[in-house]
Design an enzyme around this catalytic site. Structure first.
Site, PDB file in Angstrom:
ATOM      1  N   ASP A 100      12.626  71.372 -18.873  1.00 19.37           N
ATOM      2  CA  ASP A 100      13.351  70.911 -20.057  1.00 19.37           C
ATOM      3  C   ASP A 100      14.831  70.865 -19.711  1.00 19.37           C
ATOM      4  O   ASP A 100      15.425  71.888 -19.354  1.00 19.37           O
ATOM      5  CB  ASP A 100      13.095  71.866 -21.229  1.00 19.37           C
ATOM      6  CG  ASP A 100      13.596  71.313 -22.549  1.00 19.37           C
ATOM      7  OD1 ASP A 100      13.924  70.114 -22.619  1.00 19.37           O
ATOM      8  OD2 ASP A 100      13.662  72.075 -23.533  1.00 19.37           O
ATOM      9  N   GLU A 103      20.354  74.285 -18.312  1.00 18.14           N
ATOM     10  CA  GLU A 103      21.440  74.223 -19.293  1.00 18.14           C
ATOM     11  C   GLU A 103      22.776  74.440 -18.580  1.00 18.14           C
ATOM     12  O   GLU A 103      22.878  75.306 -17.710  1.00 18.14           O
ATOM     13  CB  GLU A 103      21.227  75.298 -20.370  1.00 18.14           C
ATOM     14  CG  GLU A 103      22.367  75.517 -21.321  1.00 18.14           C
ATOM     15  CD  GLU A 103      22.740  74.265 -22.105  1.00 18.14           C
ATOM     16  OE1 GLU A 103      23.946  73.986 -22.225  1.00 18.14           O
ATOM     17  OE2 GLU A 103      21.821  73.574 -22.601  1.00 18.14           O
ATOM     18  N   ASN A 113      24.159  71.563 -13.644  1.00 18.29           N
ATOM     19  CA  ASN A 113      24.304  70.180 -14.076  1.00 18.29           C
ATOM     20  C   ASN A 113      23.100  69.429 -13.518  1.00 18.29           C
ATOM     21  O   ASN A 113      23.016  69.170 -12.324  1.00 18.29           O
ATOM     22  CB  ASN A 113      25.616  69.594 -13.532  1.00 18.29           C
ATOM     23  CG  ASN A 113      25.799  68.130 -13.896  1.00 18.29           C
ATOM     24  OD1 ASN A 113      24.949  67.513 -14.535  1.00 18.29           O
ATOM     25  ND2 ASN A 113      26.929  67.555 -13.473  1.00 18.29           N
ATOM     26  N   ASP A 139      23.853  65.879 -25.601  1.00 13.23           N
ATOM     27  CA  ASP A 139      25.161  65.632 -26.206  1.00 13.23           C
ATOM     28  C   ASP A 139      25.442  64.132 -26.252  1.00 13.23           C
ATOM     29  O   ASP A 139      25.414  63.451 -25.229  1.00 13.23           O
ATOM     30  CB  ASP A 139      26.236  66.337 -25.377  1.00 13.23           C
ATOM     31  CG  ASP A 139      27.531  66.500 -26.128  1.00 13.23           C
ATOM     32  OD1 ASP A 139      27.857  65.603 -26.922  1.00 13.23           O
ATOM     33  OD2 ASP A 139      28.214  67.515 -25.927  1.00 13.23           O
ATOM     34  N   LYS A 143      32.717  59.233 -28.174  1.00 11.49           N
ATOM     35  CA  LYS A 143      33.862  58.412 -27.774  1.00 11.49           C
ATOM     36  C   LYS A 143      33.508  57.546 -26.561  1.00 11.49           C
ATOM     37  O   LYS A 143      32.861  58.003 -25.622  1.00 11.49           O
ATOM     38  CB  LYS A 143      35.057  59.303 -27.456  1.00 11.49           C
ATOM     39  CG  LYS A 143      35.609  60.043 -28.668  1.00 11.49           C
ATOM     40  CD  LYS A 143      36.820  60.885 -28.309  1.00 11.49           C
ATOM     41  CE  LYS A 143      37.360  61.610 -29.537  1.00 11.49           C
ATOM     42  NZ  LYS A 143      38.535  62.454 -29.208  1.00 11.49           N
ATOM     43  N   ASP A 161      18.453  62.251 -32.227  1.00 11.76           N
ATOM     44  CA  ASP A 161      18.675  61.830 -33.607  1.00 11.76           C
ATOM     45  C   ASP A 161      19.824  60.837 -33.706  1.00 11.76           C
ATOM     46  O   ASP A 161      20.165  60.392 -34.802  1.00 11.76           O
ATOM     47  CB  ASP A 161      18.956  63.047 -34.500  1.00 11.76           C
ATOM     48  CG  ASP A 161      20.170  63.834 -34.031  1.00 11.76           C
ATOM     49  OD1 ASP A 161      20.277  64.078 -32.809  1.00 11.76           O
ATOM     50  OD2 ASP A 161      21.004  64.213 -34.875  1.00 11.76           O
TER      51      ASP A 161
END
Length: 265
Positions: free
Chosen positions: A68, A93, A120, A146, A150, A190
């Protein structure tokens, strides 16, 4: 008198905690930044891990592996590991304190099939999987990453063509003995812009087949999966639905040679 330092846990021996990460070594919580720049210099090099770290991290290294990417606090993966002892679960993570806290919780719960690494994934996925048994990797999840709204930050999004290629190579290598259909990638977000971008990268790669109606999975008019095929929602997924929001999902397998994709549109 300065208190004695606690001995490092097994997880901390495999990946030492950051020097500035209060809360990573000791019990308790620590505030971490919500956004971490994956393009920063410290994240530009592949993760260096001890030899045979994989066999130390998991009680039974021979079990099928689920990875994951971007697990945050790791609670979703902890639920999966608790409900399925037949597979190993590895969470990646970039925020180090969260990783060490998650490993502490996993150790306290006696989860020998659950481990987390701080890295990463865009530059370390191959290095992380190098010590896994051949054929172990079965599924890769990338959920609610994330969005970096921008325009100038869009290049920081975790799903990009190089990562898709790394996932493909890892799954292809694992499926060298056959059963490509068992190697899967699940993505969801989402944020519709991010979801469309992620799906376009996997659709355009050529090595993946997007699953849908013809595979017994219900899709909406835009081709997104209606239900979560994993069956366990993430914390973000629950929060979105509680606010009346929408989640956009897609599930892939490796494309078998000579067969066309049969995804829903």
């Amino acid at each position: 008198m300065k208190p004695a330092q606690r001995p490092l846990t097994l997880a901390q021996q495999i990946q030492p905690p950051p020097a500035t990460g209060q809360g990573s070594v000791e019990n308790g919580t620590v505030r971490v930044r919500q956004h971490v720049n994956p393009l920063a210099r410290r994240w530009s090099q592949p993760l260096q891990l001890p030899h045979e770290w994989y066999s130390q991290a998991f009680q039974d290294p021979s079990l099928p592996l689920v990875v994951d990417v971007g697990v945050a606090k790791g609670r979703f993966l902890a639920k999966l590991a608790a409900s399925d002892a037949s597979r190993n679960f590895l969470g990646l993570e970039i925020r180090e304190p969260l990783v060490h806290q998650a490993n502490r919780a996993a150790a306290s719960a006696g989860r020998g099939n659950l481990f987390y690494l701080a890295c990463n994934a865009n530059v370390s996925l191959a290095a992380v999987l190098a010590d896994a048994p051949i054929g172990a990797l079965r599924e890769v999840y990338v959920q609610f990453c994330d969005p970096w709204f921008k325009k100038r930050h869009a290049k920081r999004r975790i799903v990009n063509p190089p990562l898709v290629e790394e996932i493909f190579k890892a799954l292809k290598h694992a499926a060298a003995g056959g059963e490509s259909y068992k190697r899967k990638v699940f993505i969801q977000s989402d944020v519709i812009e991010v979801a469309i971008e992620m799906r376009s990268f996997f659709d355009g790669h050529g090595g993946f087949q997007r699953l849908g109606d013809s595979n017994g999975l219900e899709c909406d008019m835009e081709g997104w999966l209606v239900e979560n095929p994993i069956g366990v929602p993430t914390e973000r997924e629950i929060a979105v639905f509680n606010k009346g929001g929408s989640v956009y999902r897609a599930l892939y397998t490796l494309k078998e040679h000579g067969k066309e994709s049969a995804h829903c549109e």
